[in-house]
Design a protein around this motif. Structure first.
Motif, PDB file in Angstrom:
ATOM      1  N   GLU A   1      64.321 118.282 -38.992  1.00 62.41           N
ATOM      2  CA  GLU A   1      64.278 117.089 -38.149  1.00 62.41           C
ATOM      3  C   GLU A   1      63.413 117.406 -36.939  1.00 62.41           C
ATOM      4  OE1 GLU A   1      68.403 117.334 -37.962  1.00 62.41           O
ATOM      5  OE2 GLU A   1      68.189 117.250 -40.137  1.00 62.41           O
ATOM      6  N   ASP A   2      62.171 117.695 -37.197  1.00 62.69           N
ATOM      7  CA  ASP A   2      61.296 118.073 -36.094  1.00 62.69           C
ATOM      8  C   ASP A   2      61.126 116.904 -35.165  1.00 62.69           C
ATOM      9  OD1 ASP A   2      60.394 120.817 -36.486  1.00 62.69           O
ATOM     10  OD2 ASP A   2      59.801 120.042 -38.441  1.00 62.69           O
ATOM     11  N   GLU A   3      61.552 117.105 -33.945  1.00 65.60           N
ATOM     12  CA  GLU A   3      61.558 115.977 -33.017  1.00 65.60           C
ATOM     13  C   GLU A   3      60.147 115.472 -32.741  1.00 65.60           C
ATOM     14  OE1 GLU A   3      62.612 116.909 -29.060  1.00 65.60           O
ATOM     15  OE2 GLU A   3      62.098 119.010 -29.248  1.00 65.60           O
TER      16      GLU A   3
ATOM     17  N   ASP B   1      51.204 117.455 -35.113  1.00 65.27           N
ATOM     18  CA  ASP B   1      51.114 118.830 -34.631  1.00 65.27           C
ATOM     19  C   ASP B   1      51.550 119.832 -35.695  1.00 65.27           C
ATOM     20  OD1 ASP B   1      50.067 118.166 -32.165  1.00 65.27           O
ATOM     21  OD2 ASP B   1      52.037 117.765 -31.317  1.00 65.27           O
ATOM     22  N   HIS B   2      51.694 119.330 -36.941  1.00 68.14           N
ATOM     23  CA  HIS B   2      52.046 120.222 -38.052  1.00 68.14           C
ATOM     24  C   HIS B   2      50.872 120.343 -39.016  1.00 68.14           C
ATOM     25  CE1 HIS B   2      56.415 120.547 -37.327  1.00 68.14           C
ATOM     26  NE2 HIS B   2      56.237 119.398 -36.715  1.00 68.14           N
ATOM     27  N   ALA B   3      50.823 121.472 -39.704  1.00 68.76           N
ATOM     28  CA  ALA B   3      49.779 121.691 -40.706  1.00 68.76           C
ATOM     29  C   ALA B   3      49.877 120.641 -41.804  1.00 68.76           C
ATOM     30  CB  ALA B   3      49.939 123.085 -41.299  1.00 68.76           C
TER      31      ALA B   3
ATOM     32  N   SER C   1      63.522 121.273 -30.013  1.00 69.94           N
ATOM     33  CA  SER C   1      64.961 121.521 -30.037  1.00 69.94           C
ATOM     34  C   SER C   1      65.466 122.054 -31.376  1.00 69.94           C
ATOM     35  CB  SER C   1      65.713 120.251 -29.661  1.00 69.94           C
ATOM     36  OG  SER C   1      65.342 119.215 -30.543  1.00 69.94           O
ATOM     37  N   ASP C   2      64.703 121.907 -32.459  1.00 70.79           N
ATOM     38  CA  ASP C   2      65.188 122.489 -33.716  1.00 70.79           C
ATOM     39  C   ASP C   2      64.843 123.977 -33.811  1.00 70.79           C
ATOM     40  OD1 ASP C   2      62.538 121.560 -33.917  1.00 70.79           O
ATOM     41  OD2 ASP C   2      62.601 121.566 -36.111  1.00 70.79           O
ATOM     42  N   HIS C   3      64.148 124.509 -32.810  1.00 70.18           N
ATOM     43  CA  HIS C   3      63.835 125.939 -32.774  1.00 70.18           C
ATOM     44  C   HIS C   3      64.469 126.603 -31.555  1.00 70.18           C
ATOM     45  CE1 HIS C   3      60.658 125.642 -35.946  1.00 70.18           C
ATOM     46  NE2 HIS C   3      60.738 124.379 -35.547  1.00 70.18           N
ATOM     47  N   ALA C   4      64.455 125.899 -30.430  1.00 64.10           N
ATOM     48  CA  ALA C   4      64.985 126.452 -29.177  1.00 64.10           C
ATOM     49  C   ALA C   4      66.348 125.831 -28.896  1.00 64.10           C
ATOM     50  CB  ALA C   4      64.010 126.163 -28.038  1.00 64.10           C
TER      51      ALA C   4
ATOM     52  N   GLY D   1      56.899 129.821 -37.245  1.00 60.57           N
ATOM     53  CA  GLY D   1      57.497 128.688 -36.526  1.00 60.57           C
ATOM     54  C   GLY D   1      56.902 127.407 -37.053  1.00 60.57           C
ATOM     55  N   ASP D   2      56.453 126.529 -36.179  1.00 57.86           N
ATOM     56  CA  ASP D   2      55.651 125.367 -36.584  1.00 57.86           C
ATOM     57  C   ASP D   2      54.212 125.653 -36.168  1.00 57.86           C
ATOM     58  OD1 ASP D   2      57.942 124.036 -37.440  1.00 57.86           O
ATOM     59  OD2 ASP D   2      58.197 122.958 -35.552  1.00 57.86           O
ATOM     60  N   TYR D   3      53.252 125.157 -36.960  1.00 56.86           N
ATOM     61  CA  TYR D   3      51.866 125.441 -36.592  1.00 56.86           C
ATOM     62  C   TYR D   3      50.937 124.371 -37.128  1.00 56.86           C
ATOM     63  CZ  TYR D   3      51.318 127.171 -41.401  1.00 56.86           C
ATOM     64  OH  TYR D   3      51.289 127.287 -42.774  1.00 56.86           O
TER      65      TYR D   3
ATOM     66  N   THR E   1      60.491 127.775 -44.801  1.00 58.14           N
ATOM     67  CA  THR E   1      61.710 127.530 -44.012  1.00 58.14           C
ATOM     68  C   THR E   1      62.285 126.139 -44.255  1.00 58.14           C
ATOM     69  OG1 THR E   1      60.348 126.801 -42.153  1.00 58.14           O
ATOM     70  CG2 THR E   1      61.130 129.090 -42.135  1.00 58.14           C
ATOM     71  N   HIS E   2      61.455 125.110 -44.162  1.00 58.99           N
ATOM     72  CA  HIS E   2      61.982 123.750 -44.283  1.00 58.99           C
ATOM     73  C   HIS E   2      60.850 122.803 -44.635  1.00 58.99           C
ATOM     74  CE1 HIS E   2      60.409 124.024 -40.233  1.00 58.99           C
ATOM     75  NE2 HIS E   2      60.460 122.712 -40.086  1.00 58.99           N
ATOM     76  N   GLY E   3      61.232 121.664 -45.231  1.00 59.04           N
ATOM     77  CA  GLY E   3      60.218 120.683 -45.604  1.00 59.04           C
ATOM     78  C   GLY E   3      60.217 120.498 -47.110  1.00 59.04           C
TER      79      GLY E   3
ATOM     80  N   SER F   1      60.119 130.692 -31.007  1.00 52.95           N
ATOM     81  CA  SER F   1      58.700 130.448 -31.301  1.00 52.95           C
ATOM     82  C   SER F   1      58.113 129.370 -30.404  1.00 52.95           C
ATOM     83  CB  SER F   1      58.523 130.061 -32.775  1.00 52.95           C
ATOM     84  OG  SER F   1      59.112 128.799 -33.026  1.00 52.95           O
ATOM     85  N   HIS F   2      58.902 128.303 -30.125  1.00 49.60           N
ATOM     86  CA  HIS F   2      58.414 127.246 -29.246  1.00 49.60           C
ATOM     87  C   HIS F   2      59.568 126.350 -28.818  1.00 49.60           C
ATOM     88  CE1 HIS F   2      58.432 125.180 -33.142  1.00 49.60           C
ATOM     89  NE2 HIS F   2      58.360 124.022 -32.499  1.00 49.60           N
ATOM     90  N   GLY F   3      59.281 125.411 -27.907  1.00 45.94           N
ATOM     91  CA  GLY F   3      60.341 124.708 -27.190  1.00 45.94           C
ATOM     92  C   GLY F   3      60.995 123.536 -27.889  1.00 45.94           C
TER      93      GLY F   3
HETATM   94 ZN   LIG Z   1      60.146 122.577 -36.388  1.00 43.13          ZN
END
Ligand SMILES: [Zn+2]
Ligand SMILES: [Zn+2]
Lengths: 357, 527
Positions: free
Chosen positions: A340-342, A290-292, A42-45, A118-120, A312-314, A38-40
């Motif tokens: 652990e969203d960087e 950068d998160h909702a 590190s917890d996704h890619a 993903g994250d949005y 998914t998480h949170g 979904s995006h770059g």
């Molecule tokens: Zn994330």
């Protein structure tokens, strides 16, 4: 024929969310055969997948961060909105508004549709395309800021607080702790929108991704590396009145002796809770994420008209409860390796190790 | 025009997060320069705790928010945030199109006049009109929870810097005004005369002493100087007259409520300067006893009986309405003795002069003075007028040689401001059996070169990190000096040090040979 419910063809596995008929994972936590990213962040890619599908920007970010050899054996770029068929599953990428290249993954099989977001975020961001809601049967969402205490104020207002502080402390340098991907570039772009035309100084760890954003068509204006100390051991720090971006915690390392009496700033959604900002010794907390936020999470669930939401998480407890009161079924996926969203991390808090005499 | 509560909220927030004194001063200067009257004075009084109105109970605020939020979401949020005021500020559901925010002055004026029953509705209306920071400021204001680390002394320093007037003049004028301090601002901005206390029991800035260095001794002689004991209590100023009585601390905080027996004993008209002590049958108790009385808003008869307070006088500033401050020390001393003889107030006595024929004699008396209530000697020029502030060359303090122990460094914390990249706050411990127990914390005493060395040592020997704090290998011995040791229930070691500072880095000494806790325990009451 009625459409199959997404939980008959989308499975939660230890490696992450798996689309069975297409044989593809979305944001898997470990190396797999085929992955859609979904995006770059590190917890996704993760590195080491055999084949990777993502937007051209996300693929470029992965190559820059992991090296071309670890960013996927084969990489296939997908244009936003263009459908791709894999074994009868139609796959589309739709903007998520999170960071440059970020996309929601829309999967459709036999008339049943799931959106993995993903994250949005929903707030405008000059460095990436804005979130587009897609109606679906199941919406997969993050819940990083899923408590009603998290309401992000307009980012422009936070930038004004930063500029007011610079006017108030012209003899000091403002150091903003941010992560390298997304937040750094968004802050720079917001500062440019607010009319800050001076060079913005960067810690070495942030330079490569800023250059990549520029090469991908996101103008950031004049950027300079933080110059080293002129004379060894002499207190001749510089950049008074300037803005410096650095990784979180860099202002507590010897590196910061290059700077004139730095005002320690940070930009994160967590800083909405002031007690927490204080515990971390931040002098100027900027609530920019950068998160909702809470309102955006609820508004999005309603915009996509999904009868069911997977989290998914949170903070899934509060979100699941609030969705339930709105007649939306919610399910927590407990995905491994998320949370652990960087882009939102902060330096850790200090306990009280010893009494003050 | 009324200034907005939003601007005040912003100031509070910046003060709360700012550690450095200079940065706090800059924030306050900007507040005075940018805000209209009466808001700037009201904001100032709110910060220094000089605003008087009945406060609201947290339960009332909680009830207000409960009417407007889902109970489950409130509980989850409160659980996460941990602070009621902040939870309310964050959770309060703002209307889609709020009315403009209320002004700070309007809010304070309304709270002063409002009957208790109408406060909830007023609060709800204001909360609807404010953003998160504004709501937090309002809730803290009405619940009396404004603690942002800005004292009255700091505020008056900021006023002095902003206006370019000497801080001593600002101090005196401040105490002659009430919030919102309009005559004070008129004077500071050149529109009016300096506010004059004229007979009111206002604080007069104290005359302070410089620490005596070895080299300064040459200038001291029995012909030109007087010596007296420096008692180990707190400096106070007692003001009494027809318009009231006050007991002020050295920095101008009002201590009257904490020491009612002193105020009751002030059967005189004048202003005197002395040391507040706990005195039993004429014997001065250790500082720890006085500490039991300080910082208490309400004092019980039992406390007064157990820890009886008294004032030992050094000087006199006013006799009745007559300003004695321009007189030389010797003349004031004679007036002080006469004043005490005339009024003979209970709980007040005279600090005796210490006669000496030559300076060496003083050195011996200082070194051998073992009464624990004596901190050292004061040396004063016989011809010095009473000048506010720390004017060099008039008064000296010559403290007794400090006590010392060899401790082991346990934790280091990053400093603030210019020291924010250095580990400059050190927590050290002493051995108790096989374990080290923390006994104190120090952030001074070392040179800049030693600071760089210590910082490097901390970074190279870190065993754990907790945000700005690092735990280090228990391997570095520090020689710590301090003025006194006292029992303390707040410390795990059961002991506390007064004014600890790092005297020397003992890199040569193995940690196992650092002192044991018993060594410090044996020093209690010595000092
Ligand atoms: Zn994330
Ligand atoms: Zn992300």
């Amino acid at each position: 024929m009625t459409s199959p419910h997404p939980d008959t063809w989308m499975r939660v596995t230890p490696k992450g969310l798996f689309c069975e008929p297409a044989g593809v994972y979305i944001d898997p936590s470990r190396a797999v055969d085929r992955a859609i990213i979904s995006h770059g962040h590190s917890d996704h890619a993760r590195p080491g997948h055999r084949a990777v599908l993502a937007t051209a920007e996300t693929l470029a970010i992965m190559r820059a961060r992991m090296g071309a050899d670890r960013a996927g054996g084969s990489q296939q770029a997908m244009a936003l909105g263009a459908p791709l068929d894999i074994n009868g599953v139609t796959i589309r990428l739709v903007p998520a508004g999170h960071v440059l290249g970020s996309a929601q993954v829309v999967l459709e099989w036999r008339g049943s549709r799931i959106v993995v977001s993903g994250d949005y975020k929903r707030a405008a961001d000059p460095t990436c395309a804005g979130f587009e809601p897609v109606p679906c049967d199941v919406f997969v969402t993050e819940a990083t800021f899923a408590l009603p205490v998290f309401r992000h104020p307009p980012a422009a207002g936070e930038i004004q607080r930063l500029l007011a502080s610079i006017r108030l402390f012209p003899e000091r340098c403002h150091v903003i702790g941010v992560y390298a991907l997304g937040k750094a570039q968004r802050l720079i772009a917001l500062l440019r929108q607010a009319g800050w035309e001076r060079p913005i100084y960067l810690h070495g760890a942030l330079i490569a991704l800023c250059e990549l954003y520029e090469s991908l068509g996101v103008p950031l204006g004049p950027l300079l590396p933080v110059p080293p100390l002129q004379k060894r051991g002499k207190a001749e720090a510089g950049l008074a009145g300037e803005i410096v971006l650095a990784p979180p915690s860099a202002d507590s390392t010897p590196w910061s002796r290059r700077l004139a009496d730095p005002v320690s700033c940070a930009a994160s959604g967590w800083l909405r809770v002031r007690q927490r900002a204080k515990m971390r010794g931040i002098e100027l907390p900027l609530v920019i994420s950068d998160h909702a936020d809470w309102d955006e999470l609820l508004a999005t669930a309603s915009d996509v008209q999904a009868p069911e939401v997977w989290i998914t998480h949170g903070r899934e407890d509060a979100l699941a409860y609030a969705l339930g009161t709105r007649g939306i079924r919610a399910r927590a996926l407990h995905l491994v390796g998320r949370g652990e969203d960087e882009d939102e991390a902060l330096p850790e808090a200090a306990p009280e190790p010893a009494p003050a005499a | 025009m009324s200034g907005s509560l939003a601007a005040f909220a912003d100031l509070l927030e910046r003060l709360l997060f700012t550690q450095g004194r200079n940065a706090k001063l800059a924030l306050l200067r900007d507040w005075f320069a940018s805000q209209p009257d009466p808001d700037r004075g009201i904001g100032l009084a709110a910060i220094t705790g000089d605003l008087g109105f009945a406060t609201a109970k947290p339960a009332m605020i909680r009830a207000l928010v409960a009417e407007r939020t889902d109970p489950m979401l409130f509980d989850l949020s409160y659980d996460y945030v941990g602070d009621l005021a902040e939870t309310v500020a964050l959770l309060w559901p703002a209307p889609e199109h709020p009315e403009p925010p209320p002004g700070l002055a309007d809010v304070v004026a309304a709270l002063e006049l409002a009957p208790r029953a109408s406060v909830p509705a007023m609060l709800a209306d204001w909360l609807d009109r404010l953003d998160v920071s504004g709501r937090l400021a309002l809730v803290k204001l009405v619940t009396g929870g404004l603690r942002v680390g800005a004292s009255g002394g700091l505020a008056r320093m900021a006023l002095a810097e902003w206006s370019g007037r000497p801080v001593e003049e600002v101090e005196e004028a401040w105490h002659a005004c009430l919030p919102p301090y309009l005559p004070l601002f008129d004077w500071l901005e050149g529109r009016g005369p300096r506010p004059d206390a004229a007979g009111a029991p206002v604080f007069r800035p104290l005359m302070l002493a410089h620490p005596l260095e070895e080299a300064d001794l040459a200038a001291i002689a029995p012909e030109t100087h007087r010596a007296e004991w420096k008692w180990d209590g707190i400096r106070v100023q007692a003001c009494a007259g027809p318009s009231g009585r006050r007991l002020w601390s050295r920095s101008g905080e009002d201590l009257s409520a904490a020491f009612p027996e002193i105020v009751a004993a002030m059967e005189f008209s004048g202003v005197v300067d002395g040391e507040l002590l706990v005195l039993r049958d004429g014997v001065v108790a250790p500082f720890g006893d006085l500490q039991q009385r300080l910082n208490r808003k309400i004092v019980t008869p039992r406390m007064q009986k157990e820890f009886p307070a008294a004032v030992r006088l050094y000087d006199i500033l006013f006799d009745g309405a007559e300003d004695l401050r321009p007189l030389p020390f010797d003349a004031r001393r004679a007036r002080l003795e006469g004043f005490l003889a005339t009024h003979a107030p209970a709980r007040f006595d005279l600090s005796p002069l210490v006669p000496f024929a030559e300076v060496e004699e003083l050195a011996v008396r200082r070194a051998t003075a073992r009464a624990e209530a004596i901190e050292g000697l004061m040396l004063k020029r016989a011809d010095s007028a009473y000048v506010a502030g720390r004017v060099k060359g008039l008064w000296w303090k010559w403290k007794r040689a400090p006590l010392s122990v060899d401790c082991v460094l346990m934790y280091a914390q990053r400093g603030h401001g210019k020291r924010s990249s250095y580990y400059s706050d050190y927590t050290f411990g002493l051995w108790r059996g096989e374990e080290l127990v923390p006994v104190g914390k120090a952030y001074s005493g070392f040179t800049d070169v030693e600071l760089v060395w210590l910082d490097r040592w901390v970074r190279a020997h870190t065993t754990a990190r907790f945000g700005p704090v690092r735990e280090v290998e228990k391997a570095l011995v520090l020689e710590v000096v301090f003025d006194a040791a006292q029992p303390s229930s707040r410390h795990r070691s059961g002991l506390a040090m007064r004014f600890p500072r790092i005297a020397r880095i003992r890199a040569d000494k193995p940690a196992a040979e650092a002192d044991r806790l018993e060594v410090l325990a044996a020093m209690v009451g010595k000092g």
